[in-house]
Design a protein around this motif. Structure first.
Motif, PDB file in Angstrom:
ATOM      1  N   THR A 850       4.398 -15.718   7.259  1.00 38.04           N
ATOM      2  CA  THR A 850       5.119 -14.492   7.660  1.00 38.04           C
ATOM      3  C   THR A 850       4.567 -13.103   6.681  1.00 38.04           C
ATOM      4  O   THR A 850       4.435 -12.144   7.090  1.00 38.04           O
ATOM      5  N   VAL A 851       4.060 -13.419   5.357  1.00 41.63           N
ATOM      6  CA  VAL A 851       3.584 -12.382   4.542  1.00 41.63           C
ATOM      7  C   VAL A 851       2.106 -12.421   4.400  1.00 41.63           C
ATOM      8  O   VAL A 851       1.203 -11.416   4.730  1.00 41.63           O
ATOM      9  N   PHE A 852       1.557 -13.395   3.831  1.00 38.88           N
ATOM     10  CA  PHE A 852       0.395 -13.416   3.141  1.00 38.88           C
ATOM     11  C   PHE A 852      -0.771 -13.675   4.326  1.00 38.88           C
ATOM     12  O   PHE A 852      -1.824 -12.823   4.236  1.00 38.88           O
ATOM     13  N   ASP A 853      -0.627 -14.268   5.570  1.00 36.41           N
ATOM     14  CA  ASP A 853      -1.499 -14.455   6.287  1.00 36.41           C
ATOM     15  C   ASP A 853      -2.036 -13.195   7.139  1.00 36.41           C
ATOM     16  O   ASP A 853      -3.181 -13.013   7.560  1.00 36.41           O
ATOM     17  N   SER A 854      -0.948 -12.356   7.288  1.00 32.56           N
ATOM     18  CA  SER A 854      -1.309 -10.924   7.847  1.00 32.56           C
ATOM     19  C   SER A 854      -1.802  -9.953   6.961  1.00 32.56           C
ATOM     20  O   SER A 854      -1.903  -8.739   7.352  1.00 32.56           O
ATOM     21  N   PHE A 855      -1.372 -10.156   5.542  1.00 33.32           N
ATOM     22  CA  PHE A 855      -1.764  -9.003   4.700  1.00 33.32           C
ATOM     23  C   PHE A 855      -3.275  -8.502   4.485  1.00 33.32           C
ATOM     24  O   PHE A 855      -3.871  -9.467   4.147  1.00 33.32           O
ATOM     25  N   PRO A 856      -3.885  -7.386   4.706  1.00 34.78           N
ATOM     26  CA  PRO A 856      -5.148  -6.931   4.806  1.00 34.78           C
ATOM     27  C   PRO A 856      -5.312  -6.811   3.497  1.00 34.78           C
ATOM     28  O   PRO A 856      -4.925  -5.941   2.583  1.00 34.78           O
ATOM     29  N   TRP A 857      -6.636  -7.164   2.821  1.00 38.21           N
ATOM     30  CA  TRP A 857      -7.144  -7.029   1.403  1.00 38.21           C
ATOM     31  C   TRP A 857      -8.082  -5.950   1.454  1.00 38.21           C
ATOM     32  O   TRP A 857      -8.530  -5.559   2.439  1.00 38.21           O
ATOM     33  N   PRO A 858      -8.145  -5.119   0.251  1.00 41.17           N
ATOM     34  CA  PRO A 858      -9.162  -4.109   0.404  1.00 41.17           C
ATOM     35  C   PRO A 858     -10.545  -4.418   0.842  1.00 41.17           C
ATOM     36  O   PRO A 858     -11.075  -5.722   0.475  1.00 41.17           O
ATOM     37  N   GLN A 859     -11.078  -3.727   1.517  1.00 40.14           N
ATOM     38  CA  GLN A 859     -12.374  -4.039   2.205  1.00 40.14           C
ATOM     39  C   GLN A 859     -13.761  -3.716   1.694  1.00 40.14           C
ATOM     40  O   GLN A 859     -14.844  -4.308   1.778  1.00 40.14           O
ATOM     41  N   ALA A 860     -13.616  -2.629   0.832  1.00 45.79           N
ATOM     42  CA  ALA A 860     -14.703  -1.937   0.219  1.00 45.79           C
ATOM     43  C   ALA A 860     -14.543  -1.472  -1.030  1.00 45.79           C
ATOM     44  O   ALA A 860     -14.593  -0.159  -1.663  1.00 45.79           O
ATOM     45  N   PRO A 861     -13.924  -2.275  -1.893  1.00 44.27           N
ATOM     46  CA  PRO A 861     -13.528  -1.623  -3.307  1.00 44.27           C
ATOM     47  C   PRO A 861     -14.697  -1.547  -4.174  1.00 44.27           C
ATOM     48  O   PRO A 861     -15.672  -2.301  -4.085  1.00 44.27           O
ATOM     49  N   THR A 862     -14.785  -0.404  -4.803  1.00 44.97           N
ATOM     50  CA  THR A 862     -16.069  -0.415  -5.988  1.00 44.97           C
ATOM     51  C   THR A 862     -15.722  -1.449  -7.077  1.00 44.97           C
ATOM     52  O   THR A 862     -14.753  -1.704  -7.224  1.00 44.97           O
ATOM     53  N   GLY A 863     -16.924  -1.581  -7.832  1.00 43.81           N
ATOM     54  CA  GLY A 863     -16.550  -2.365  -9.050  1.00 43.81           C
ATOM     55  C   GLY A 863     -15.718  -1.625  -9.708  1.00 43.81           C
ATOM     56  O   GLY A 863     -15.002  -2.357 -10.561  1.00 43.81           O
ATOM     57  N   ARG A 864     -15.653  -0.409  -9.929  1.00 42.07           N
ATOM     58  CA  ARG A 864     -14.919   0.148 -11.002  1.00 42.07           C
ATOM     59  C   ARG A 864     -13.476   0.155 -10.585  1.00 42.07           C
ATOM     60  O   ARG A 864     -12.461  -0.091 -11.606  1.00 42.07           O
ATOM     61  N   ALA A 865     -13.182   0.232  -9.204  1.00 41.92           N
ATOM     62  CA  ALA A 865     -11.744  -0.140  -8.894  1.00 41.92           C
ATOM     63  C   ALA A 865     -11.287  -1.352  -8.976  1.00 41.92           C
ATOM     64  O   ALA A 865     -10.154  -1.671  -9.363  1.00 41.92           O
ATOM     65  N   ILE A 866     -12.054  -2.475  -8.755  1.00 41.48           N
ATOM     66  CA  ILE A 866     -11.754  -3.634  -8.999  1.00 41.48           C
ATOM     67  C   ILE A 866     -11.265  -3.958 -10.458  1.00 41.48           C
ATOM     68  O   ILE A 866     -10.294  -4.527 -11.171  1.00 41.48           O
ATOM     69  N   SER A 867     -12.105  -3.187 -11.475  1.00 40.36           N
ATOM     70  CA  SER A 867     -11.856  -3.443 -12.842  1.00 40.36           C
ATOM     71  C   SER A 867     -10.536  -2.754 -13.359  1.00 40.36           C
ATOM     72  O   SER A 867      -9.874  -3.248 -14.259  1.00 40.36           O
ATOM     73  N   ASP A 868     -10.463  -1.439 -12.778  1.00 38.18           N
ATOM     74  CA  ASP A 868      -9.194  -1.058 -12.804  1.00 38.18           C
ATOM     75  C   ASP A 868      -7.655  -1.717 -12.475  1.00 38.18           C
ATOM     76  O   ASP A 868      -7.023  -1.750 -13.234  1.00 38.18           O
ATOM     77  N   VAL A 869      -7.834  -2.277 -11.336  1.00 37.55           N
ATOM     78  CA  VAL A 869      -6.849  -3.308 -10.973  1.00 37.55           C
ATOM     79  C   VAL A 869      -6.705  -4.143 -11.943  1.00 37.55           C
ATOM     80  O   VAL A 869      -5.630  -4.564 -12.313  1.00 37.55           O
ATOM     81  N   ALA A 870      -7.801  -4.934 -12.199  1.00 32.57           N
ATOM     82  CA  ALA A 870      -7.868  -6.009 -13.013  1.00 32.57           C
ATOM     83  C   ALA A 870      -7.224  -5.620 -14.505  1.00 32.57           C
ATOM     84  O   ALA A 870      -6.078  -6.332 -15.117  1.00 32.57           O
TER      85      ALA A 870
END
Length: 973
Positions: A850-870
């Motif tokens: 119901t939730v996970f299988d249709s949830f789209p993940w970021p497709q073009a995150p920058t390295g900085r954006a990944i670090s900021d989320v982490a």
């Protein structure tokens, strides 16, 4: 109290000076009324005049004359106006006066007050008070006093109905529970039903007054035979030839089929006392008993097991109106209001007399009764409009047919014989009560209709004999029968989940059901079959309204039901997204009303807030109600993404038997003595461990022989012995029972598909039912995994050590990095969960499909954006641990505290994470997250269809050093 009386007398004197003009004098009337009850005025009390209420059927606003939340809604009409004609307007005002809906509704025409308590009683006011009676009857308006005193009502039909129902059910239980020679169940049911009709009849002028009571008291005092006297009464009620003498002179011919078979019963003294004693059921004023008593009687006398098997649930009048109003009353009301002349009104009356109503799961007939009553009231309204257009003589001529509504316009189906008989009786009584209401309305000012006159007398003759409804109320399973033709379909079909349906009704029935209706997904709720069949039987312009579980707006049930309806010419006109069921059944329901074809105007969607029956409501007017019955953007059309379905989100382990569980203290002592047992004895975490008092620590252990053959499992004798002793016998029994059910099904159809779950469990009885070996293989390769409660209002994620086994109360994500954690814990993901999740009762469930299988993940995150989320996710978990330790509270309590207004450190940390996640998606600050995610989902689904790769859940593949995003914190055993 003398000052109260003096003030009310002063109010009376003032009202006598008024002309009773609704527009010019209503406001001053309201102000003086509040002063009479001890206020400085309505404004000072906090009430409002001309309160705006959104219209339901068209754009614009209606105005209630006075509203004083949460106590009173007062609607004024001109002097002399018939208040019964404005009942539905008052009900609609009340229904839409949310939030903080008033408890009491009062209709007033300057001369009398009609007081309603719609939460308790819909059919009639709980009291009627003339202004001239106020000094001695003001206690019914006690809620007007500043201190909000408890009102005392004289027409509380709910209270009378409950007492009568309880006593009648007690009589039934006495008859079938006799120590010697108990009365057969079907005979007792028929006898009690005949008795109930007789008690009703003597209090609504269909039998001589006191008929039943005098019979019983003669039996008690003079030793006469109840077998002879009650049996004789019932036989006379079925005899078209009137008695020429004796006790039953004056007893009219009832017929209707109910009295065609009379099984007289010799009542015991205690049973007779239940009927005709000092407080016996026959002494009640049955004219004040709501015919919805039959539903209560139906449930109380019905076999508990049978009721559970068929998923039967009693429906209150207020909830019945949520179907009858949108499907029947408002469409007809609009047509009557739009009629311009005599010819159009008479044409509508003819059409009204041919209008057919069907309830394909009618139970005791409550939906049909309310539909009958409301159609009869529509006929009265039509006649009162006609009265303004024609001469008095012509009106009296038209009114000779007091009501054009007949029981023969109503159809029902049910597979319980007693329910069908109850429904017949309910409709028979509805006819008499509708005629009485018509007489009461037409009689005012019309001498020809006064009681005792020739014109009035004929209406009693019109009520009898009772209609024989054997061809209208049909016994059988509606899913395997032809449905009668009707212009509207209403009801509350039975509901059971797929698993319960098989357990309760057996695989043979389930196989026949799926064979007969292959178009309905086998995983759908039982009630969905009725939605689908109802829509297929509607013609353009016709309506249907059904109550179902709230799963009808989710997953397989939605696909086979509401999705089918809106995809095949149906328009949902009004719905309740979710509400708590007001009965013993622990269930949350949805209500959908729809029309086949286009329906102009706004569509109203309600939702009940909170988790108690009397919690508040909110609503929205929408151009279109989606099949998800959702206020937000409809994301039900999102498509599962192939890359998401390949793994990464799992349900925890289902042990399947308590024999696999070991107390924590016992397990730790055993492991201390035999460390090698750690290979198969694992800490076992449930959702409450994660969120509650355990502080994130597992509260028990599980025996996990996954991957081991029988002889290998025996190498751990203490644990193997426990499983052999407790689990094996139960699995043998379950497999045997399954085999017997399957044999029954295969004997009937050798090609039928059967379930062999328990056969499989028995073959590997020493192993858990569903050990999720693939999931265990994934998480044991990781330094930690992510988990959240599977049933949760807001998913709260945490890292867990792979040495801990997750119970099936948890949803597991086989990822160890802080970036993935941040995406999952963000409000962006939570919004998707809210709109996509399924539910248990009102509680949302996090499941992969119901939730996970249709949830789209970021497709073009920058390295900085990944670090900021982490980094933001690490900070959020640090803040959580700090707050938990500082305030000595649970994770559940911490998250509940952020629902309160005001500043909160966790709110700040969450906002920081949300900002980082939006940037990773490339989502603008003011962009609607749901719209963004839905568009992204559809774009990614198209790319996958075209054979192109997309970014899957977790760290993007271009991250060269994933270990830099894996910190060490996680729950340890």
């Amino acid at each position: 109290m003398s000052k109260v009386v003096d003030d009310l007398k002063s109010f009376q004197a003032y009202v006598a000076l008024l002309d009773g003009d609704e527009k010019g004098e209503a406001q001053v009337f309201c102000d003086r009324l509040f002063k009479a009850f001890g206020h400085d005025g309505y404004k000072e009390a906090g009430a409002s005049l001309e309160f705006r209420i959104k219209k339901r059927s068209s754009k614009g606003t209606s105005f209630a004359d006075l509203i004083w939340k949460p106590r009173l809604l007062l609607e004024m009409k001109k002097r002399g106006e018939k208040l019964q004609l404005h009942y539905y307007q008052a009900f609609n005002y009340w229904l839409n006066a949310v939030p903080n809906r008033p408890r009491y509704v009062v209709l007033c025409n300057f001369d009398e007050f009609w007081i309603y308590d719609f939460d308790r009683q819909l059919d009639e006011p709980v009291d009627r008070i003339a202004v001239s009676e106020l000094p001695v009857r003001y206690t019914a308006l006690n809620f007007l006093f500043p201190e909000d005193r408890q009102p005392i009502f004289n027409n509380d039909r709910e209270a009378v109905s409950r007492r009568a129902a309880d006593q009648t059910a007690e009589l039934f239980r006495s008859l079938v529970g006799r120590p010697q020679k108990p009365i057969p169940r079907h005979e007792a049911q028929r006898f009690v039903l005949q008795l109930v009709v007789a008690m009703f009849a003597e209090d609504i002028d269909m039998l001589p007054a006191g008929t039943v009571t005098s019979i019983i008291r003669d039996c008690l005092k003079h030793g006469m035979s109840s077998y002879d006297l009650l049996g004789g009464l019932f036989r006379q009620m079925n005899d078209p030839k009137p008695a020429k003498g004796g006790r039953f002179v004056g007893v009219p011919y009832f017929n209707g089929g109910l009295f065609a078979e009379v099984e007289a019963i010799d009542l015991a003294p205690g049973e007779m006392a239940l009927i005709g004693g000092e407080e016996g059921v026959a002494t009640k004023d049955w004219s004040k008993v709501n015919p919805a008593i039959f539903g209560t009687l139906f449930q109380q006398s019905m076999d508990e097991k049978l009721r559970h098997q068929h998923g039967r649930h009693f429906t209150s009048e207020a909830d019945i109106q949520r179907v009858i109003g949108p499907c029947i009353v408002r469409p007809w009301q609009a047509r009557i209001d739009a009629a311009k002349n005599r010819q159009e009104l008479l044409a509508l009356r003819r059409e009204l007399s041919e209008y057919r109503v069907l309830d394909p799961a009618c139970g005791s007939g409550n939906f049909l009764y309310v539909a009958f009553r409301e159609l009869a009231r529509l006929d009265i309204q039509l006649m009162m409009r006609l009265k303004l257009m024609i001469s008095r003589k012509d009106f009296l001529n038209q009114a000779k047919l007091l009501s054009v509504i007949s029981p023969r316009q109503f159809f029902g189906m049910d597979n319980d014989p007693f329910g069908v008989e109850l429904a017949k009786v309910t409709l028979m009584l509805a006819k008499k009560l509708a005629l009485d209401e018509a007489v009461e309305t037409f009689a005012e000012g019309e001498g020809e209709f006064q009681r005792g006159t020739k014109e009035f007398a004929f209406h009693n003759e019109e009520a009898l004999p009772l209609d024989n409804l054997d061809n209208n109320l049909l016994l059988g399973d509606a899913l395997f029968m032809e449905w009668p033709d009707a212009e509207v379909i209403v009801g509350n079909p039975p509901y059971q989940s797929k698993n319960k349906l098989q357990a309760e009704l057996g695989p043979a029935y389930l196989h026949k059901l799926r064979e007969r209706h292959p178009e309905v997904d086998g995983r759908a709720d039982y009630c969905v079959y009725w939605y689908r069949l109802a829509h297929d039987r509607l013609k353009d312009g016709q309506h249907a309204g059904l109550v179902g579980t709230n799963t009808i707006r989710q997953n397989y049930s939605r696909h086979s039901g509401l999705d089918y309806i809106v995809g095949n010419g149906g328009t949902i006109t009004e719905a309740v997204s979710s509400m708590i069921w007001p009965g013993k059944a622990v269930v949350h329901v949805s209500i959908a009303n729809w029309m086949k074809g286009d329906a102009p105007g706004p569509k109203r969607l309600y939702i009940q807030e909170g988790n108690i029956i009397n919690s508040g409501w909110r609503f929205a007017d929408l151009d279109r109600i989606p099949s998800s019955l959702s206020f937000a953007l409809d994301v039900t059309k999102a498509i599962p993404l192939i890359t998401n379905t390949r793994g990464g989100c799992h349900q925890g382990q289902t042990h399947g038997h308590e024999g696999f569980l070991v107390a924590k203290e016992t397990a730790e002592a055993l492991l201390k003595k035999k460390p090698a047992y750690s290979a198969v004895l694992k800490p076992f975490m449930i959702s409450d461990d994660l969120m509650g008092e355990q502080g994130g620590k597992p509260s028990r252990y599980v025996i996990d022989f996954t991957g081991l053959e029988l002889l290998e499992a025996r190498e751990f004798p203490e644990l193997f012995s426990q499983v052999e002793t407790s689990v094996l016998p139960d699995r043998i029994k379950a497999a045997k029972k399954e085999a017997e059910r399957n044999k029954e099904l295969l004997d009937d159809n050798p090609k039928a598909k059967v379930n062999r779950h328990h056969e499989g469990f028995l073959k590997r009885w020493w192993q858990m039912s569903y050990a999720r070996a693939d999931m265990i293989s994934e998480i044991t390769e990781l330094p930690r995994y992510i988990a959240c409660g599977r049933v949760t209002k807001r998913p709260i994620f945490e890292f867990v050590s792979p040495s801990i086994r997750p119970n099936d109360a948890l949803t597991v994500f086989s990822h160890a990095d802080d970036y993935t954690f941040g995406i999952l814990q963000s409000s962006v993901h939570w919004l998707w969960f809210v709109e996509r999740c399924s539910t248990i009762k009102s509680d949302p469930r996090y499941t992969s499909n119901t939730v996970f299988d249709s949830f789209p993940w970021p497709q073009a995150p920058t390295g900085r954006a990944i670090s900021d989320v982490a980094a933001a996710s690490v900070h959020l978990r640090d803040e959580r641990r700090r707050l938990l330790a500082k305030h000595n509270i649970t994770l559940r309590e911490l998250y509940r505290s952020i629902e309160l207004p005001g500043d909160h450190p966790l709110k700040v940390a969450t906002a920081t994470l949300d900002d980082a996640v939006r940037k990773a998606y490339g989502m603008a600050k003011k962009q609607d997250p749901l719209q963004f995610l839905l568009d992204l989902n559809l774009d990614l689904a198209k790319l996958e269809t075209d054979g192109k790769a997309i970014i899957s859940p977790g760290l993007p593949p271009f991250v060269k050093k994933p270990a830099q995003f894996v910190t060490a914190d996680c729950i340890q055993p």
